[in-house]
Design an enzyme around this catalytic site. Structure first.
Site, PDB file in Angstrom:
ATOM      1  N   LEU A 234       0.825  -1.207   0.000  1.00 31.25           N
ATOM      2  CA  LEU A 234       0.000   0.000   0.000  1.00 31.25           C
ATOM      3  C   LEU A 234       0.861   1.259   0.000  1.00 31.25           C
ATOM      4  O   LEU A 234       1.682   1.464   0.899  1.00 31.25           O
ATOM      5  CB  LEU A 234      -0.920  -0.002   1.220  1.00 31.25           C
ATOM      6  CG  LEU A 234      -1.829   1.220   1.392  1.00 31.25           C
ATOM      7  CD1 LEU A 234      -2.799   1.336   0.225  1.00 31.25           C
ATOM      8  CD2 LEU A 234      -2.578   1.146   2.720  1.00 31.25           C
ATOM      9  N   ASP A 235       0.668   2.094  -1.026  1.00 33.09           N
ATOM     10  CA  ASP A 235       1.365   3.379  -1.151  1.00 33.09           C
ATOM     11  C   ASP A 235       2.881   3.242  -1.083  1.00 33.09           C
ATOM     12  O   ASP A 235       3.585   4.159  -0.663  1.00 33.09           O
ATOM     13  CB  ASP A 235       0.890   4.361  -0.062  1.00 33.09           C
ATOM     14  CG  ASP A 235      -0.573   4.713  -0.212  1.00 33.09           C
ATOM     15  OD1 ASP A 235      -1.053   4.757  -1.356  1.00 33.09           O
ATOM     16  OD2 ASP A 235      -1.249   4.924   0.817  1.00 33.09           O
ATOM     17  N   GLU A 236       3.381   2.106  -1.513  1.00 29.17           N
ATOM     18  CA  GLU A 236       4.827   1.871  -1.492  1.00 29.17           C
ATOM     19  C   GLU A 236       5.380   1.593  -2.885  1.00 29.17           C
ATOM     20  O   GLU A 236       6.531   1.195  -3.036  1.00 29.17           O
ATOM     21  CB  GLU A 236       5.157   0.685  -0.566  1.00 29.17           C
ATOM     22  CG  GLU A 236       4.774   0.886   0.890  1.00 29.17           C
ATOM     23  CD  GLU A 236       5.637   1.914   1.598  1.00 29.17           C
ATOM     24  OE1 GLU A 236       6.741   2.193   1.093  1.00 29.17           O
ATOM     25  OE2 GLU A 236       5.203   2.443   2.631  1.00 29.17           O
TER      26      GLU A 236
END
Length: 292
Positions: A234-236
């Site tokens: 997630l969001d990486e």
């Protein structure tokens, strides 16, 4: 993008491979044999990974070498050097599906840039988890709109319908224009390398709900936004573009939100343009971005 002579056809080639001597020489010779005129070239040698990356634009006079012949020549060279590559005509307009939730500022901005010719894309679908009435003030210009609501119990079914829209429309790229739902691991894997998200934070930063309010409470002096490729983390995902704006103690949470929307719009638009102009190449957890 370069301006072509009416008598020429333009191409963009991007590639990555293990670094070794002779890559540029072999590529130049291959394009010479194809009758190509190189108009722009950028390259990067990543010493850490031992990888070589390149983006090259070239023209071929019409009637000399066909696109199929160009692909045969490039493919032979790619096999020799173990290259991963993409080759497209400069005139190619990628098909794009845009996904959105309640906040529509990024959606509106992308549609505007497409309408005036700034983004050479072909929007083939808009997917939202809110009804079309939510966007009643927006002109979709005939782009198919798909209302696909989601709950915890219907997530798998909704994502299957999203993928069906993407595949049936022939979309090359999916843009999460403030689509505020977390994609499942399977969904992220299915869209790997062809899904861009805009995150309302200068990552790493304030995650979760009400990020600008979190920033306000901490008295930050910079806010920003990050556009990245979607991955299972997630969001990486690999970052494509970021930008920031300075703020002061006098700015309220509403001021931060207003300024944040402006940053989100321009960062997402730049990331989409870099992708469709083939300026981005994945490099593990990072991206190589050959900015014009």
């Amino acid at each position: 993008m370069s301006t072509l002579s009416p008598n020429a056809k333009g191409y963009i080639l991007t590639l990555s491979c293990p670094n070794r001597p002779g890559i540029v020489a072999a590529l130049s010779q291959t394009l010479y044999e194809a009758g190509a005129n190189i108009t722009e070239a950028q390259q990067y040698d990543d010493v850490g990974s031992g990888s070589f990356f390149m983006r090259i634009m070239f023209d071929i006079v019409k009637g000399k070498t066909t696109e199929a012949e160009v692909r045969v020549l490039v493919d032979a060279m790619a096999g020799e050097f173990g290259m991963d590559y993409r080759l497209n005509c400069q005139s190619y307009r990628p098909k794009v599906v845009i996904m959105v939730s309640k906040f529509d500022h990024c959606l509106v901005d992308l549609l505007y840039r497409w309408r005036i010719g700034e983004l050479p894309i072909e929007p083939v679908g808009i997917i939202a988890n809110h009804t079309e009435e939510t966007y009643k003030d927006i002109d979709f210009y005939g782009i198919p709109f798909h209302y696909l609501p989601i709950t915890k119990d219907t997530k798998a079914e909704q994502e299957a319908r999203i993928l069906a829209v993407v595949e049936e429309s022939g979309a090359d790229l999916v843009v999460l224009a403030r689509y505020m739902q977390i994609l499942s691991n399977d969904m992220a894997a299915a869209l790997s390398g062809r899904c861009i998200n805009i995150h309302h934070s200068f990552l790493p930063g304030f995650k979760g709900a009400r990020p600008y309010h979190q920033a306000y409470e901490r008295g930050v002096k910079l806010i920003g936004a990050t556009a990245h490729y979607v991955t299972r983390d997630l969001d990486e995902g690999p970052i494509i573009e970021q930008d920031v704006e300075r703020i002061s103690h006098a700015d309220s949470p509403d001021d931060l939100i207003r300024k944040g929307r402006d940053i989100e719009r321009r960062v997402l638009a730049r990331a989409v343009r870099y992708h469709i102009e083939m300026r981005t190449i994945m490099n593990g957890n990072k991206t190589i971005v050959f900015v014009s």
